[in-house]
Design a protein around this motif. Sequence first.
Motif, PDB file in Angstrom:
ATOM      1  N   ASP A 131       0.803  -1.219   0.000  1.00  0.00           N
ATOM      2  CA  ASP A 131       0.000   0.000   0.000  1.00  0.00           C
ATOM      3  C   ASP A 131       0.839   1.274   0.000  1.00  0.00           C
ATOM      4  O   ASP A 131       0.365   2.341   0.386  1.00  0.00           O
ATOM      5  N   GLU A 163      -4.431   3.797  -2.335  1.00  0.00           N
ATOM      6  CA  GLU A 163      -4.036   2.633  -3.114  1.00  0.00           C
ATOM      7  C   GLU A 163      -3.014   3.034  -4.175  1.00  0.00           C
ATOM      8  O   GLU A 163      -3.178   4.034  -4.873  1.00  0.00           O
ATOM      9  N   THR A 165      -1.893   2.806  -7.403  1.00  0.00           N
ATOM     10  CA  THR A 165      -2.262   2.440  -8.761  1.00  0.00           C
ATOM     11  C   THR A 165      -1.187   2.923  -9.738  1.00  0.00           C
ATOM     12  O   THR A 165      -0.242   3.627  -9.352  1.00  0.00           O
TER      13      THR A 165
END
Length: 342
Positions: A131, A163, A165
């Motif tokens: 994370d 998160e 990404t």
Amino acid sequence: MKRRLIGFAVTLAVLGAGWYGFQLQYPAAKTGRACSGMLSVDPVLDLAGKSQLSLLGLGFDVSSWQFDVSDDVEEPAGLATRCIVDGVEISIETTAGAHNAYGVYTFQRDQNSFSMPLNAGWQGLMATDRDEATASVLLSCKNWTQKEGSGILVAADSPYDVEVTEAIRLKLARAVTGTAQRAAEKTGCVTELGDEGKLTAPPATARTVLADDATGTCKGMTSESKVQETDAARSPVEECVLVGGLQLTAEYGPFSDRSDAVVNGKYGGHDTPSGVDRSTAWTSATCQGALGIGYYHASPVEGSDRKFTSDPLTKEERADLEHFAKQSAARHGCGAPAALPS
């Protein structure tokens, strides 16, 4: 009438001062003052999830402080500095005597969390661990001696509780490279920059391929049939795992001269340019500017209880370490690595 004009002028002054004070609380203004004014404001705000045009500074927390990297370094004004911008932590310091080369990293030599090279000509890396993602950029300053710090190291991490990404990794890459450029401008560092417009998000993980198919950091390895590798680039940390055998790592500048090395020796914590001990086989090369010493080492893969004192490197493993070091040194413009002891 005169009193009215004076009153009107006073009112305008009060309103102007109030408006100016209000502006100082904008997220953009707060960010612009953090880290000695060396942040690239727009990319950092984007990473933090705030618009440059946002007028809502309430709850947008920014803190900033300075520190000394070393008694032996006369760093430029404003360095070294660290700040937290709404959950994004950033440090900017000189490469000589740096404290934070690995300081904000989450992977901590974890075999499953590789350091992935930035692209577009930047000498930097990124690591993603569940994370959180962290990134660093290293700049050599051609007009700085080692006494003046040699270069600039910028390290940053992704926001808390967000998160990681592909979009976040790209925003992090833009924030750390933009801040490195801004820091160079503020401190008068003459350096070579990458291309901001060509940045892409580094992959989150390394690729596992057959050794014969390797094209990156594991190209040319022969001691194991399968490898884990990244693209080959001018990253200050490069890694290659020979699956079931060795983990090979190259580290430059503050990444090889981290705090334990300052105490125990300049060759990644050793006193000699090459050698073999219980758990490490290493060699090194002399590099230019902020790259300092290139430190290339092999250790048993994670989970192995192998000891090189009782189970020494094979001929093929020695050849792989030497080849790995030679390829990496050439990419970084360093001299030839020292020969391994026979």
